[in-house]
Design a protein around this motif. Structure first.
Motif, PDB file in Angstrom:
ATOM      1  N   ASN A   8       0.835  -1.207   0.000  1.00  0.00           N
ATOM      2  CA  ASN A   8       0.000   0.000   0.000  1.00  0.00           C
ATOM      3  C   ASN A   8       0.864   1.248   0.000  1.00  0.00           C
ATOM      4  O   ASN A   8       0.542   2.234  -0.656  1.00  0.00           O
ATOM      5  CB  ASN A   8      -0.942   0.017   1.202  1.00  0.00           C
ATOM      6  CG  ASN A   8      -2.089  -0.958   1.052  1.00  0.00           C
ATOM      7  OD1 ASN A   8      -2.358  -1.454  -0.033  1.00  0.00           O
ATOM      8  ND2 ASN A   8      -2.748  -1.249   2.146  1.00  0.00           N
ATOM      9  N   LEU A   9       1.949   1.233   0.755  1.00  0.00           N
ATOM     10  CA  LEU A   9       2.847   2.388   0.798  1.00  0.00           C
ATOM     11  C   LEU A   9       3.502   2.617  -0.563  1.00  0.00           C
ATOM     12  O   LEU A   9       3.652   3.766  -0.985  1.00  0.00           O
ATOM     13  CB  LEU A   9       3.910   2.206   1.877  1.00  0.00           C
ATOM     14  CG  LEU A   9       3.431   2.352   3.311  1.00  0.00           C
ATOM     15  CD1 LEU A   9       4.560   2.034   4.286  1.00  0.00           C
ATOM     16  CD2 LEU A   9       2.883   3.748   3.564  1.00  0.00           C
ATOM     17  N   GLU A  10       3.888   1.548  -1.231  1.00  0.00           N
ATOM     18  CA  GLU A  10       4.489   1.682  -2.563  1.00  0.00           C
ATOM     19  C   GLU A  10       3.477   2.264  -3.550  1.00  0.00           C
ATOM     20  O   GLU A  10       3.811   3.130  -4.355  1.00  0.00           O
ATOM     21  CB  GLU A  10       5.008   0.334  -3.058  1.00  0.00           C
ATOM     22  CG  GLU A  10       6.229  -0.147  -2.300  1.00  0.00           C
ATOM     23  CD  GLU A  10       6.579  -1.598  -2.577  1.00  0.00           C
ATOM     24  OE1 GLU A  10       5.846  -2.278  -3.334  1.00  0.00           O
ATOM     25  OE2 GLU A  10       7.596  -2.052  -2.031  1.00  0.00           O
ATOM     26  N   GLN A  11       2.234   1.794  -3.480  1.00  0.00           N
ATOM     27  CA  GLN A  11       1.186   2.319  -4.345  1.00  0.00           C
ATOM     28  C   GLN A  11       0.903   3.782  -4.021  1.00  0.00           C
ATOM     29  O   GLN A  11       0.730   4.605  -4.925  1.00  0.00           O
ATOM     30  CB  GLN A  11      -0.095   1.494  -4.201  1.00  0.00           C
ATOM     31  CG  GLN A  11       0.012   0.103  -4.761  1.00  0.00           C
ATOM     32  CD  GLN A  11      -1.186  -0.764  -4.402  1.00  0.00           C
ATOM     33  OE1 GLN A  11      -2.005  -0.416  -3.551  1.00  0.00           O
ATOM     34  NE2 GLN A  11      -1.280  -1.918  -5.054  1.00  0.00           N
ATOM     35  N   THR A  12       0.874   4.105  -2.743  1.00  0.00           N
ATOM     36  CA  THR A  12       0.636   5.485  -2.324  1.00  0.00           C
ATOM     37  C   THR A  12       1.764   6.378  -2.802  1.00  0.00           C
ATOM     38  O   THR A  12       1.514   7.463  -3.348  1.00  0.00           O
ATOM     39  CB  THR A  12       0.496   5.558  -0.790  1.00  0.00           C
ATOM     40  OG1 THR A  12      -0.625   4.762  -0.393  1.00  0.00           O
ATOM     41  CG2 THR A  12       0.300   6.986  -0.321  1.00  0.00           C
ATOM     42  N   ALA A  13       3.006   5.950  -2.625  1.00  0.00           N
ATOM     43  CA  ALA A  13       4.154   6.737  -3.084  1.00  0.00           C
ATOM     44  C   ALA A  13       4.086   6.947  -4.596  1.00  0.00           C
ATOM     45  O   ALA A  13       4.349   8.044  -5.093  1.00  0.00           O
ATOM     46  CB  ALA A  13       5.460   6.052  -2.694  1.00  0.00           C
ATOM     47  N   SER A  14       3.691   5.921  -5.315  1.00  0.00           N
ATOM     48  CA  SER A  14       3.562   6.034  -6.775  1.00  0.00           C
ATOM     49  C   SER A  14       2.490   7.043  -7.154  1.00  0.00           C
ATOM     50  O   SER A  14       2.692   7.874  -8.053  1.00  0.00           O
ATOM     51  CB  SER A  14       3.234   4.658  -7.368  1.00  0.00           C
ATOM     52  OG  SER A  14       3.072   4.747  -8.750  1.00  0.00           O
ATOM     53  N   ARG A  15       1.354   7.008  -6.465  1.00  0.00           N
ATOM     54  CA  ARG A  15       0.283   7.988  -6.721  1.00  0.00           C
ATOM     55  C   ARG A  15       0.756   9.401  -6.413  1.00  0.00           C
ATOM     56  O   ARG A  15       0.495  10.337  -7.168  1.00  0.00           O
ATOM     57  CB  ARG A  15      -0.955   7.667  -5.870  1.00  0.00           C
ATOM     58  CG  ARG A  15      -1.768   6.504  -6.372  1.00  0.00           C
ATOM     59  CD  ARG A  15      -2.972   6.215  -5.491  1.00  0.00           C
ATOM     60  NE  ARG A  15      -3.800   7.384  -5.265  1.00  0.00           N
ATOM     61  CZ  ARG A  15      -4.565   7.563  -4.197  1.00  0.00           C
ATOM     62  NH1 ARG A  15      -4.618   6.647  -3.250  1.00  0.00           N
ATOM     63  NH2 ARG A  15      -5.300   8.645  -4.069  1.00  0.00           N
ATOM     64  N   LEU A  16       1.451   9.552  -5.291  1.00  0.00           N
ATOM     65  CA  LEU A  16       1.952  10.868  -4.902  1.00  0.00           C
ATOM     66  C   LEU A  16       2.972  11.390  -5.911  1.00  0.00           C
ATOM     67  O   LEU A  16       2.932  12.562  -6.294  1.00  0.00           O
ATOM     68  CB  LEU A  16       2.575  10.813  -3.503  1.00  0.00           C
ATOM     69  CG  LEU A  16       1.599  10.681  -2.343  1.00  0.00           C
ATOM     70  CD1 LEU A  16       2.332  10.258  -1.070  1.00  0.00           C
ATOM     71  CD2 LEU A  16       0.828  11.973  -2.120  1.00  0.00           C
ATOM     72  N   GLY A  86       8.542   6.194   7.846  1.00  0.00           N
ATOM     73  CA  GLY A  86       7.686   5.213   8.503  1.00  0.00           C
ATOM     74  C   GLY A  86       6.578   5.802   9.343  1.00  0.00           C
ATOM     75  O   GLY A  86       6.001   5.111  10.185  1.00  0.00           O
ATOM     76  N   THR A  87       6.267   7.081   9.142  1.00  0.00           N
ATOM     77  CA  THR A  87       5.201   7.698   9.933  1.00  0.00           C
ATOM     78  C   THR A  87       3.950   8.009   9.115  1.00  0.00           C
ATOM     79  O   THR A  87       3.006   8.601   9.642  1.00  0.00           O
ATOM     80  CB  THR A  87       5.710   9.002  10.590  1.00  0.00           C
ATOM     81  OG1 THR A  87       6.152   9.903   9.575  1.00  0.00           O
ATOM     82  CG2 THR A  87       6.843   8.718  11.566  1.00  0.00           C
ATOM     83  N   TYR A  88       3.929   7.602   7.856  1.00  0.00           N
ATOM     84  CA  TYR A  88       2.743   7.844   7.023  1.00  0.00           C
ATOM     85  C   TYR A  88       1.572   7.039   7.581  1.00  0.00           C
ATOM     86  O   TYR A  88       1.713   5.870   7.940  1.00  0.00           O
ATOM     87  CB  TYR A  88       3.008   7.437   5.569  1.00  0.00           C
ATOM     88  CG  TYR A  88       1.817   7.669   4.675  1.00  0.00           C
ATOM     89  CD1 TYR A  88       1.552   8.931   4.168  1.00  0.00           C
ATOM     90  CD2 TYR A  88       0.935   6.633   4.371  1.00  0.00           C
ATOM     91  CE1 TYR A  88       0.449   9.161   3.361  1.00  0.00           C
ATOM     92  CE2 TYR A  88      -0.167   6.850   3.563  1.00  0.00           C
ATOM     93  CZ  TYR A  88      -0.406   8.121   3.071  1.00  0.00           C
ATOM     94  OH  TYR A  88      -1.503   8.350   2.271  1.00  0.00           O
TER      95      TYR A  88
END
Length: 131
Positions: A8-16, A86-88
């Motif tokens: 999920n974090l990788e997908q979120t970073a990609s969207r951002l 690591g705080t997202y």
């Protein structure tokens, strides 16, 4: 306190990062269009006929759009930093997890719904925060 999974974090970073690229492109285009002959011609025409209010409105609108884009860019960069550290997905006020549906709706959210509502009231933005 549960944080988003690595996928999920990788997908979120990609969207951002995608949104960041679009905003930077929009800012560049907006800044370069300020030198565009047609824009300069319009501004000169408005000044010649004495329509200062219209000219000011156009300038104010451009400044407001740039300001909004820069604010969104700052929010995106801050969210990317939180992912790296690591705080997202963790509320900056109470330390609880921010619900996934809130992060889905507001990808750069800093606070859980309860803390955001309190922050809005403190800053005179008394509205019902959802998601």
């Amino acid at each position: 306190m549960t944080s988003p999974s690595m996928t999920n974090l990788e997908q979120t970073a990609s969207r951002l990062l995608s949104r960041r690229k679009i905003i930077l492109s929009d800012i560049r285009a907006r800044l370069h269009s300020a030198d565009d002959a047609s824009n300069l011609s319009l501004m000169n025409h408005l000044e010649e006929i004495g329509d200062w209010a219209e000219a000011d409105l156009l300038n104010d609108t451009e400044i407001a759009l740039l300001d909004n884009e820069l604010a969104e860019l700052r929010d995106i960069d801050a969210a990317l930093l939180r992912i790296r550290t690591g705080t997202y997905g963790i509320c900056i006020d109470c330390g609880d997890s921010i619900p996934p549906n809130r992060l889905q709706a507001q990808i750069t959210a800093l606070r859980c719904i309860g803390c955001q509502t309190k922050a809005d009231k403190r800053h005179g933005l008394d509205r019902n925060t959802s998601l």
